[in-house]
Write a protein that holds these residues in place. Structure first.
Motif, PDB file in Angstrom:
ATOM      1  N   VAL A 168     -43.071  73.601  20.895  1.00  0.00           N
ATOM      2  CA  VAL A 168     -43.657  73.435  19.558  1.00  0.00           C
ATOM      3  C   VAL A 168     -45.133  73.791  19.603  1.00  0.00           C
ATOM      4  O   VAL A 168     -45.647  74.514  18.741  1.00  0.00           O
ATOM      5  CB  VAL A 168     -43.475  71.983  19.051  1.00  0.00           C
ATOM      6  N   ALA A 169     -45.829  73.297  20.636  1.00  0.00           N
ATOM      7  CA  ALA A 169     -47.258  73.573  20.785  1.00  0.00           C
ATOM      8  C   ALA A 169     -47.519  75.063  20.961  1.00  0.00           C
ATOM      9  O   ALA A 169     -48.464  75.624  20.378  1.00  0.00           O
ATOM     10  CB  ALA A 169     -47.819  72.789  21.974  1.00  0.00           C
ATOM     11  N   GLU A 170     -46.668  75.709  21.758  1.00  0.00           N
ATOM     12  CA  GLU A 170     -46.823  77.154  21.991  1.00  0.00           C
ATOM     13  C   GLU A 170     -46.609  77.948  20.703  1.00  0.00           C
ATOM     14  O   GLU A 170     -47.304  78.935  20.450  1.00  0.00           O
ATOM     15  CB  GLU A 170     -45.853  77.614  23.083  1.00  0.00           C
ATOM     16  N   ARG A 171     -45.648  77.501  19.901  1.00  0.00           N
ATOM     17  CA  ARG A 171     -45.395  78.181  18.628  1.00  0.00           C
ATOM     18  C   ARG A 171     -46.606  78.043  17.694  1.00  0.00           C
ATOM     19  O   ARG A 171     -46.986  78.995  17.000  1.00  0.00           O
ATOM     20  CB  ARG A 171     -44.151  77.599  17.957  1.00  0.00           C
ATOM     21  N   LEU A 172     -47.213  76.880  17.711  1.00  0.00           N
ATOM     22  CA  LEU A 172     -48.401  76.650  16.890  1.00  0.00           C
ATOM     23  C   LEU A 172     -49.569  77.514  17.370  1.00  0.00           C
ATOM     24  O   LEU A 172     -50.318  78.068  16.565  1.00  0.00           O
ATOM     25  CB  LEU A 172     -48.790  75.169  16.921  1.00  0.00           C
ATOM     26  N   LEU A 173     -49.707  77.626  18.679  1.00  0.00           N
ATOM     27  CA  LEU A 173     -50.767  78.474  19.240  1.00  0.00           C
ATOM     28  C   LEU A 173     -50.552  79.938  18.869  1.00  0.00           C
ATOM     29  O   LEU A 173     -51.515  80.669  18.601  1.00  0.00           O
ATOM     30  CB  LEU A 173     -50.819  78.306  20.762  1.00  0.00           C
ATOM     31  N   ASP A 174     -49.285  80.367  18.859  1.00  0.00           N
ATOM     32  CA  ASP A 174     -48.974  81.747  18.441  1.00  0.00           C
ATOM     33  C   ASP A 174     -49.357  81.965  16.975  1.00  0.00           C
ATOM     34  O   ASP A 174     -49.876  83.022  16.609  1.00  0.00           O
ATOM     35  CB  ASP A 174     -47.480  82.035  18.628  1.00  0.00           C
ATOM     36  N   GLU A 175     -49.104  80.935  16.154  1.00  0.00           N
ATOM     37  CA  GLU A 175     -49.469  81.026  14.732  1.00  0.00           C
ATOM     38  C   GLU A 175     -50.979  81.168  14.571  1.00  0.00           C
ATOM     39  O   GLU A 175     -51.461  81.944  13.744  1.00  0.00           O
ATOM     40  CB  GLU A 175     -49.004  79.772  13.987  1.00  0.00           C
ATOM     41  N   ILE A 176     -51.712  80.396  15.374  1.00  0.00           N
ATOM     42  CA  ILE A 176     -53.176  80.461  15.322  1.00  0.00           C
ATOM     43  C   ILE A 176     -53.645  81.881  15.625  1.00  0.00           C
ATOM     44  O   ILE A 176     -54.507  82.432  14.951  1.00  0.00           O
ATOM     45  CB  ILE A 176     -53.801  79.460  16.316  1.00  0.00           C
ATOM     46  N   GLU A 177     -53.046  82.460  16.683  1.00  0.00           N
ATOM     47  CA  GLU A 177     -53.423  83.819  17.086  1.00  0.00           C
ATOM     48  C   GLU A 177     -53.046  84.837  15.998  1.00  0.00           C
ATOM     49  O   GLU A 177     -53.845  85.720  15.664  1.00  0.00           O
ATOM     50  CB  GLU A 177     -52.736  84.178  18.401  1.00  0.00           C
ATOM     51  N   ASP A 178     -51.842  84.685  15.430  1.00  0.00           N
ATOM     52  CA  ASP A 178     -51.376  85.615  14.388  1.00  0.00           C
ATOM     53  C   ASP A 178     -52.269  85.549  13.152  1.00  0.00           C
ATOM     54  O   ASP A 178     -52.509  86.564  12.485  1.00  0.00           O
ATOM     55  CB  ASP A 178     -49.929  85.304  13.996  1.00  0.00           C
ATOM     56  N   ASN A 179     -52.739  84.341  12.840  1.00  0.00           N
ATOM     57  CA  ASN A 179     -53.571  84.148  11.648  1.00  0.00           C
ATOM     58  C   ASN A 179     -55.055  84.381  11.915  1.00  0.00           C
ATOM     59  O   ASN A 179     -55.884  84.175  11.026  1.00  0.00           O
ATOM     60  CB  ASN A 179     -53.378  82.731  11.091  1.00  0.00           C
ATOM     61  N   LYS A 180     -55.343  84.783  13.199  1.00  0.00           N
ATOM     62  CA  LYS A 180     -56.732  85.076  13.583  1.00  0.00           C
ATOM     63  C   LYS A 180     -57.680  83.902  13.319  1.00  0.00           C
ATOM     64  O   LYS A 180     -58.794  84.058  12.822  1.00  0.00           O
ATOM     65  CB  LYS A 180     -57.236  86.333  12.859  1.00  0.00           C
TER      66      LYS A 180
END
Length: 216
Positions: A168-180
């Motif tokens: 779950v944490a990794e998915r959230l981190l990916d979202e952060i990166e995708d949203n810059k």
């Protein structure tokens, strides 16, 4: 001012109320409100906002809500910060159901809750490990096209890692990166702490370097 026959107005008396509220002397603040009424000086949204904030600072949420509803009855439209202050107070005093209802009331009155309002409630859910409610509210804000910020993500990441929900944490981190969205010191601190606890020291050192960059 009275001795020199300078007339009071809403502005000057609101300043006096603000001083009393910041000193924690709410009784004196309400006494000035009474004086305003007696003098025929109309309190405005700012006056009531000051009193609401003072009550919430002292965790007197029931009184703050009562004053809030009095504003509505008097036809005084509260500003968005007033809603956020009361919402924060409801969460701090663990009145989570009331906080949810208050969010709905904001929407009903045409005040779209902003990211501060949503993050306030999400943070409460996360700190109390109510992780079914937190993702649900997080999804709702994204449906409304409200952009989550670093604080919103940090709350969810910390709660996920606390329950060892790494995916779950990794998915959230990916979202952060995708949203810059740029990670801040708090987010990196959460990651470093978790990596150290699980023994991933090399990865922790790598993130610690990012943590130092974020600080500067």
């Amino acid at each position: 001012m009275e001795l020199t026959r300078v007339s009071h107005n809403t502005y000057s008396l609101s300043i006096l109320i603000d001083c009393f509220c910041k000193l924690g002397q709410m009784g004196c603040g309400f006494s000035v409100l009474g004086k305003m009424m007696k003098l025929g000086v109309e309190p405005n949204a700012v006056t009531f906002s000051i009193l609401n904030n003072g009550l919430c600072e002292q965790s007197r949420i029931a009184e703050a809500l009562s004053l809030f509803h009095k504003m509505l009855e008097e036809g005084i439209q509260p500003h968005l910060p007033v809603y956020n202050t009361i919402l924060n107070g409801l969460c701090k005093t663990k009145k989570v159901d009331a906080a949810g209802r208050f969010l709905c009331m904001m929407e009903d009155r045409g005040f779209e809750p902003n990211i501060i309002a949503y993050t306030t409630v999400i943070d409460y859910f996360c700190k109390n490990l109510l992780l079914k409610e937190a993702p649900s509210l997080f999804s709702k804000l994204k449906e409304k096209r409200i952009r989550p910020n670093t604080i919103t993500y940090s709350c969810l990441i910390k709660a996920s890692l606390g329950l060892d929900q790494q995916q779950v944490a990794e998915r959230l981190l990916d979202e952060i990166e995708d949203n810059k969205i740029l990670l801040d010191v708090v987010t990196y601190g959460i990651l470093v702490d978790w990596l150290c606890k699980k023994g991933s020291l090399d990865e922790a050192k790598k993130n610690h370097g990012h943590h130092e960059e974020a600080r500067h």
